[in-house]
Design a protein around this motif. Structure first.
Motif, PDB file in Angstrom:
ATOM      1  N   GLU A   1       1.332  -1.838   3.211  1.00 59.26           N
ATOM      2  CA  GLU A   1       1.583  -3.228   3.587  1.00 59.26           C
ATOM      3  C   GLU A   1       1.173  -4.100   2.400  1.00 59.26           C
ATOM      4  OE1 GLU A   1      -0.336  -6.285   6.755  1.00 59.26           O
ATOM      5  OE2 GLU A   1       0.410  -4.394   7.599  1.00 59.26           O
ATOM      6  N   LEU A   2       2.146  -4.562   1.639  1.00 55.53           N
ATOM      7  CA  LEU A   2       1.880  -5.276   0.400  1.00 55.53           C
ATOM      8  C   LEU A   2       1.899  -6.787   0.629  1.00 55.53           C
ATOM      9  CD1 LEU A   2       4.076  -3.211  -2.070  1.00 55.53           C
ATOM     10  CD2 LEU A   2       1.684  -2.851  -1.449  1.00 55.53           C
ATOM     11  N   GLU A   3       0.802  -7.415   0.349  1.00 50.17           N
ATOM     12  CA  GLU A   3       0.716  -8.859   0.504  1.00 50.17           C
ATOM     13  C   GLU A   3       1.388  -9.570  -0.670  1.00 50.17           C
ATOM     14  OE1 GLU A   3      -3.345  -9.905   1.000  1.00 50.17           O
ATOM     15  OE2 GLU A   3      -3.587  -8.795   2.878  1.00 50.17           O
ATOM     16  N   SER A   4       1.770 -10.787  -0.447  1.00 44.51           N
ATOM     17  CA  SER A   4       2.309 -11.703  -1.458  1.00 44.51           C
ATOM     18  C   SER A   4       3.753 -11.419  -1.868  1.00 44.51           C
ATOM     19  CB  SER A   4       1.430 -11.731  -2.717  1.00 44.51           C
ATOM     20  OG  SER A   4       1.626 -10.586  -3.512  1.00 44.51           O
ATOM     21  N   VAL A   5       4.416 -10.401  -1.296  1.00 48.00           N
ATOM     22  CA  VAL A   5       5.832 -10.170  -1.622  1.00 48.00           C
ATOM     23  C   VAL A   5       6.679 -10.172  -0.346  1.00 48.00           C
ATOM     24  CG1 VAL A   5       5.670  -9.010  -3.837  1.00 48.00           C
ATOM     25  CG2 VAL A   5       5.283  -7.697  -1.757  1.00 48.00           C
TER      26      VAL A   5
END
Length: 523
Positions: free
Chosen positions: A197-201
């Motif tokens: 779960e990648l934040e900021s994209v």
């Protein structure tokens, strides 16, 4: 009495009349309509009437097949899969999807227009989606992903017999974001599957990038239209690579630690604009991902296919600066080179199903982010040979390698759902190609010829398509003046250069602009 009740009562009477008259086709159509209505009540009004839906499906199933009764067969499959989803019957979801998958070719062959084929693909995809959910619930993410890949390949007409990921190979799924502030990424290898779960994209990131509010690929494409644009694009591309590398940091760390030798990328949405080969691995050296692993883009089945260069079709526009050199290069590799220039001749050759080992384009390519019809190859007569034409008409025998040595031929129509996987690579794969090399941005003519020449040399030496492209990209990136002199036609460095942005202390083609935009789609 509610409208649902009135409609069901009317259907009850109509079904009884059809049964009395012995009119089976009408009875089947009416039963499917009633099954849909009752299923809606189960879904949206919490009615517990799945048994009634099951009864109508059983009663209407006989004599339905994709050849004689396609419309009603598809409707039955949709309702059967949806019933499984409503009742939590994962086995029904899976078996219905598997049954539909067997008949994909029969269904698509009946389409008489592009619009009709798109409709059939959409309906088959819906049934398949329910099957994917069934596999995910029944056996976990790896099984769901394997089935998803099998569905994708089957829908474009590829072989589906082999789907085991070989040792040392990972699949990287760069998914469309569904929330404003984060995006999901999956890495699958063997029986393991890891979700990040990648934040900021999330959606906000991509909307800002597409609207050119964030430096990167899209703002770089606008810069290319301005004086000095190549240098500006190169700078913005560098920022794009660094931004993507930072966002994918945890994923790249794990890929690096696992030391995979090949990574198959499934890039959805705007991710298709990211040059994965240039992503920076963690660590003080900042090495590129391609230094560790060969990169291929899906769909991919890992079916052995030995590339050959005996008989080559060369689609060429002689006005291009490197056309003569590429013609000479192909003649040095192939036993026979068939040349086409104008659209009419290309369509005649590819439409009649002649067999070629390789189809090489030395032309201009076009990609319109806002219009599906704007994706294609500009032939020497200035006529556009569209991806849609290849999808509908081309017949590529023998599984040829297709090399699109032209600008932006490796992008998909990611901005226009549900066509996000549609573009020249998918069109050629659907027509029968075994692999397609395309580009993500307007590429330099000299760099293209040098890289593709090296690629063919590596193929001739026995390397796979993915490893050949990897070696060619690394060679071009690292080649010094002396190495380039041996492969030069006089224009040793670059032809699209319009500013002094290159560091003279570095190899001439070391910047990612020259080598990272070439992508391999393999089926």
């Amino acid at each position: 009495m509610s409208n649902y009740t009135k409609a069901e009562a009317l259907l009850d009477k109509s079904i009884a009349l059809a049964v009395t008259a012995g009119n089976l086709p009408v009875e089947q159509a009416l039963r499917l309509a009633r099954a849909q209505l009752v299923l809606d009540l189960c879904q949206y009004a919490d009615h517990n009437r799945s048994v009634d839906v099951e009864a109508d499906l059983e009663a209407s199933q006989s004599n339905l097949d994709p050849l004689e009764t396609l419309t009603w067969w598809l409707r039955w499959q949709e309702l059967s899969g949806l019933l499984g989803a409503v009742t939590g019957d994962t086995q029904r979801m899976i078996s219905t999807a598997e049954s539909s998958l067997k008949h994909v070719t029969n269904v698509l062959e009946q389409a008489e227009s592009f619009a009709e084929k798109a409709e059939y693909l959409s309906r088959l995809s819906f049934i398949a989606d329910l099957g994917i959910l069934g596999y995910l619930s029944e056996a976990g993410p790896p099984a769901g992903l394997r089935f998803a890949r099998r569905v994708f390949a089957r829908l474009i007409g590829s072989e589906t017999a082999v789907f085991q990921t070989p040792e040392g190979v990972a699949e990287l799924y760069l998914l469309n974001p569904v929330t404003p502030d984060w995006c999901g990424v999956l890495v699958s290898a063997g029986e393991s599957c890891t979700f990040y779960e990648l934040e900021s994209v999330g959606k906000d990131f991509w909307n800002e990038a597409i609207d050119e509010l964030r430096p990167g690929f899209f703002s770089g494409m606008s810069a290319l239209r301005q004086p000095g644009g190549t240098g500006q694009f190169a700078d913005l591309l560098e920022e794009w690579v660094l931004a993507a590398s930072g966002a994918l940091g945890p994923v790249l760390t794990d890929l690096h630690d696992a030391d995979y030798k090949e990574i198959v990328v499934f890039a959805f949405g705007g991710w298709c604009t990211v040059p994965v080969s240039a992503l920076q691995l963690p660590g003080p050296q900042g090495s590129a991902l391609i230094e560790q692993a060969a990169i291929a883009h899906g769909p991919d089945q890992f079916v052995a296919h030995e590339p050959r260069l005996d008989r080559v079709l060369h689609v060429v526009d002689a006005r291009l600066t490197e056309a003569k050199a590429e013609t000479k290069m192909l003649q040095s590799f192939a036993k026979e080179v068939v040349t086409c220039t104008v659209r009419r001749d290309v369509q005649a050759v590819l439409g009649e199903g002649q067999a070629f080992d390789c189809i090489h384009f030395t032309t201009h390519g076009e990609h319109d982010f806002d219009h599906l019809e704007g994706v294609g190859i500009r032939c020497a007569d200035d006529e556009l040979l569209t991806a849609r034409w290849f999808f509908e008409n081309a017949k590529l025998k023998g599984g040829p390698l297709v090399c699109l040595a032209a600008c932006q031929t490796g992008l998909s129509d990611f901005a226009n759902l549900p066509h996000e996987t549609f573009g020249l690579p998918m069109a050629f794969l659907a027509a029968g190609a075994s692999a397609v090399i395309g580009t993500q941005w307007p590429v330099d003519d000299v760099a293209t010829r040098l890289l593709i020449t090296r690629f063919y040399l590596e193929l001739k030496s026995g390397c796979s398509t993915a490893e050949s492209l990897r070696r060619a990209q690394l060679w071009l990136r690292n080649a010094d003046d002396a190495s380039l002199e041996d492969a030069s036609t006089g224009a040793m460095r670059f032809s699209s250069f319009d500013g002094n942005w290159q560091n003279p202390d570095l190899p001439p083609f070391s910047h990612a602009y020259f080598w990272a935009g070439f992508v391999l789609h393999r089926a």
